[in-house]
Design an enzyme around this catalytic site. Structure first.
Site, PDB file in Angstrom:
ATOM      1  N   CYS A 112       0.791  -1.236   0.000  1.00  0.00           N
ATOM      2  CA  CYS A 112       0.000   0.000   0.000  1.00  0.00           C
ATOM      3  C   CYS A 112       0.827   1.293   0.000  1.00  0.00           C
ATOM      4  O   CYS A 112       0.364   2.315  -0.489  1.00  0.00           O
ATOM      5  CB  CYS A 112      -1.026   0.000   1.133  1.00  0.00           C
ATOM      6  SG  CYS A 112      -0.391  -0.452   2.741  1.00  0.00           S
ATOM      7  N   LYS A 185      -6.255  -8.764  11.480  1.00  0.00           N
ATOM      8  CA  LYS A 185      -6.186  -7.314  11.294  1.00  0.00           C
ATOM      9  C   LYS A 185      -7.578  -6.810  10.944  1.00  0.00           C
ATOM     10  O   LYS A 185      -8.156  -7.223   9.935  1.00  0.00           O
ATOM     11  CB  LYS A 185      -5.200  -6.978  10.179  1.00  0.00           C
ATOM     12  CG  LYS A 185      -5.011  -5.485   9.950  1.00  0.00           C
ATOM     13  CD  LYS A 185      -3.933  -5.246   8.906  1.00  0.00           C
ATOM     14  CE  LYS A 185      -3.673  -3.767   8.684  1.00  0.00           C
ATOM     15  NZ  LYS A 185      -2.635  -3.538   7.660  1.00  0.00           N
ATOM     16  N   ARG A 195      -1.734   6.432   8.256  1.00  0.00           N
ATOM     17  CA  ARG A 195      -1.756   6.607   6.798  1.00  0.00           C
ATOM     18  C   ARG A 195      -1.086   7.905   6.389  1.00  0.00           C
ATOM     19  O   ARG A 195      -0.620   8.036   5.264  1.00  0.00           O
ATOM     20  CB  ARG A 195      -3.195   6.507   6.291  1.00  0.00           C
ATOM     21  CG  ARG A 195      -3.677   5.069   6.466  1.00  0.00           C
ATOM     22  CD  ARG A 195      -5.115   4.840   6.091  1.00  0.00           C
ATOM     23  NE  ARG A 195      -5.457   3.439   6.405  1.00  0.00           N
ATOM     24  CZ  ARG A 195      -6.677   2.961   6.412  1.00  0.00           C
ATOM     25  NH1 ARG A 195      -7.687   3.748   6.126  1.00  0.00           N
ATOM     26  NH2 ARG A 195      -6.891   1.698   6.701  1.00  0.00           N
ATOM     27  N   GLU A 223      -8.835 -17.074  11.274  1.00  0.00           N
ATOM     28  CA  GLU A 223      -7.713 -16.405  10.580  1.00  0.00           C
ATOM     29  C   GLU A 223      -6.377 -16.821  11.186  1.00  0.00           C
ATOM     30  O   GLU A 223      -5.408 -17.078  10.472  1.00  0.00           O
ATOM     31  CB  GLU A 223      -7.867 -14.877  10.669  1.00  0.00           C
ATOM     32  CG  GLU A 223      -9.014 -14.306   9.846  1.00  0.00           C
ATOM     33  CD  GLU A 223      -8.715 -14.310   8.344  1.00  0.00           C
ATOM     34  OE1 GLU A 223      -7.568 -14.602   7.945  1.00  0.00           O
ATOM     35  OE2 GLU A 223      -9.644 -14.024   7.567  1.00  0.00           O
ATOM     36  N   LYS A 238      -4.341  -6.806  15.570  1.00  0.00           N
ATOM     37  CA  LYS A 238      -4.236  -5.370  15.345  1.00  0.00           C
ATOM     38  C   LYS A 238      -5.608  -4.799  15.082  1.00  0.00           C
ATOM     39  O   LYS A 238      -6.322  -5.373  14.251  1.00  0.00           O
ATOM     40  CB  LYS A 238      -3.318  -5.132  14.144  1.00  0.00           C
ATOM     41  CG  LYS A 238      -3.128  -3.686  13.755  1.00  0.00           C
ATOM     42  CD  LYS A 238      -2.262  -3.568  12.508  1.00  0.00           C
ATOM     43  CE  LYS A 238      -2.100  -2.090  12.159  1.00  0.00           C
ATOM     44  NZ  LYS A 238      -1.345  -1.858  10.953  1.00  0.00           N
ATOM     45  N   SER A 265      -1.701   3.620  15.514  1.00  0.00           N
ATOM     46  CA  SER A 265      -1.507   5.072  15.530  1.00  0.00           C
ATOM     47  C   SER A 265      -2.625   5.822  16.253  1.00  0.00           C
ATOM     48  O   SER A 265      -2.369   6.747  17.023  1.00  0.00           O
ATOM     49  CB  SER A 265      -1.383   5.583  14.094  1.00  0.00           C
ATOM     50  OG  SER A 265      -2.526   5.220  13.337  1.00  0.00           O
ATOM     51  N   TYR A 304       4.219   2.882  19.253  1.00  0.00           N
ATOM     52  CA  TYR A 304       4.927   4.147  19.029  1.00  0.00           C
ATOM     53  C   TYR A 304       5.425   4.724  20.347  1.00  0.00           C
ATOM     54  O   TYR A 304       6.181   5.691  20.354  1.00  0.00           O
ATOM     55  CB  TYR A 304       4.019   5.141  18.288  1.00  0.00           C
ATOM     56  CG  TYR A 304       3.540   4.557  16.977  1.00  0.00           C
ATOM     57  CD1 TYR A 304       4.397   4.474  15.887  1.00  0.00           C
ATOM     58  CD2 TYR A 304       2.263   4.009  16.854  1.00  0.00           C
ATOM     59  CE1 TYR A 304       3.993   3.885  14.699  1.00  0.00           C
ATOM     60  CE2 TYR A 304       1.845   3.419  15.675  1.00  0.00           C
ATOM     61  CZ  TYR A 304       2.715   3.362  14.598  1.00  0.00           C
ATOM     62  OH  TYR A 304       2.316   2.756  13.434  1.00  0.00           O
TER      63      TYR A 304
HETATM   64 ZN   LIG Z   1      -1.285  -2.442   3.232  1.00  0.00          ZN
END
Ligand SMILES: [Zn+2]
Length: 315
Positions: A112, A185, A195, A223, A238, A265, A304
């Site tokens: 991405c 996720k 992003r 999953e 996540k 984030s 972070y």
């Molecule tokens: Zn991605």
């Protein structure tokens, strides 16, 4: 058993250590785009030139692992800069390994940040083409492995990504490179600030066709099972704080598989913003949330707050 600090220490079930943390690093290829990420106070996008300073500070704080995200100078529909010989992540891994042999280096494997449309895979007719994407993820993982990555971390939630990457790594004789899979996720709204940091916002649509519905927990177990069967060495949930029940369920169902949780984030920026306004005590809330993530069952935490929390724990 709560009367004195010493008794509380004795009674304590969960202890944080800097070795629990994985420190995310954003490396930009284009120097002019380096600098602070405004929606994530304290997070800075760095260049290859300043990587050594960052590694020095990570090492001095007792952190043992980093997660690398690359932001290329050019983005294309085919994400070519994700797996070229000179890709920014491979160069970063080589540099880190030449500076320090005590760090585990983990690399994000997703398209991405490298595609001009910002989706995690190849697009055909406005939809992600899962199987065409797998081949590119394999190439990306091999490029990172050849530069010395200890673990590759596929984050795109493509079906079969772990098996495809394991196959590509083995074919390239990268047998020693492990896979930390973003197995669980969610299509979460807590990712917004990231992003900005990774320049990975989709130009159209959203990620609901490949990321999980926040309403589902049993699906998380399915999953996780698939990724373990495909050869994941460690798996991830996540985001973290809004999904502590999922972390616990995954840990209970797969107790012998190393489990990572990603404090994303949005979780970070909310605490930073409230702290900056004087509404919350940033340090205490950050440490409390990290403790709760570990208590829920995570063996490692991508955060972070890694450097700050490591410094607070040392103090
Ligand atoms: Zn991605």
């Amino acid at each position: 058993m709560r009367n004195t600090p010493a008794l509380r220490e004795l009674r304590r079930e969960t202890r944080l250590s800097p070795a629990d943390f994985i420190h995310p690093i954003f490396v930009v290829e284009d120097r002019s785009t380096a600098g602070p990420v405004s929606s994530m106070p304290g997070v800075v996008r760095i260049t290859l030139d300043t990587l050594d300073r960052e590694i020095e500070s990570v090492n001095s704080l007792g952190i043992r692992s980093v997660l690398l995200f690359g932001i290329p100078a050019t983005k294309r529909p085919d994400a070519a800069s994700a797996f070229s010989n000179e890709n920014v992540v491979s160069r970063s891994v080589e540099k880190i390994k030449s500076i320090s042999d005590r760090l585990a280096v983990i690399t994000d494997v997703c398209l991405c940040s490298y595609t001009d449309h910002g989706h995690c895979g190849v697009i055909r007719e406005e939809k992600v083409d899962n199987d065409a994407t797998l081949e590119l993820l394999g190439k990306m993982a091999v490029a990172h492995a050849r530069s010395g990555a200890d673990l590759v971390a596929p984050s795109g939630m493509m079906d079969g990504m772990v098996a495809a990457i394991r196959g590509a790594l083995d074919s390239a004789k990268c047998h020693d490179t492990g896979i930390l899979s973003y197995a669980v996720k969610y299509a979460s709204s807590f990712y917004g600030p990231f992003r900005d940091a990774a320049e990975s916002a989709p130009a159209f649509g959203d990620r609901h066709s490949y990321q999980m519905d926040p309403a589902n927990a049993l699906e998380a177990l399915a999953e996780a099972r698939l990724d373990i069967e495909e050869g994941a060495d460690a798996i991830m949930v996540k985001p973290a704080i809004a999904y502590l029940d999922v972390i616990r369920r995954v840990k209970d169902n797969f107790p012998d598989v190393p489990l990572a949780a990603y404090q994303v984030s949005g979780e970070y920026s909310m605490i930073k913003a409230a702290g900056a306004n004087g509404w919350l005590d940033e340090k205490k809330v950050a440490l409390e949330s990290l403790t709760s993530i570990k208590r829920a069952g995570a063996n490692m935490i991508i955060t972070y707050f890694a450097k700050d929390a490591a410094a607070w724990l040392q103090a």
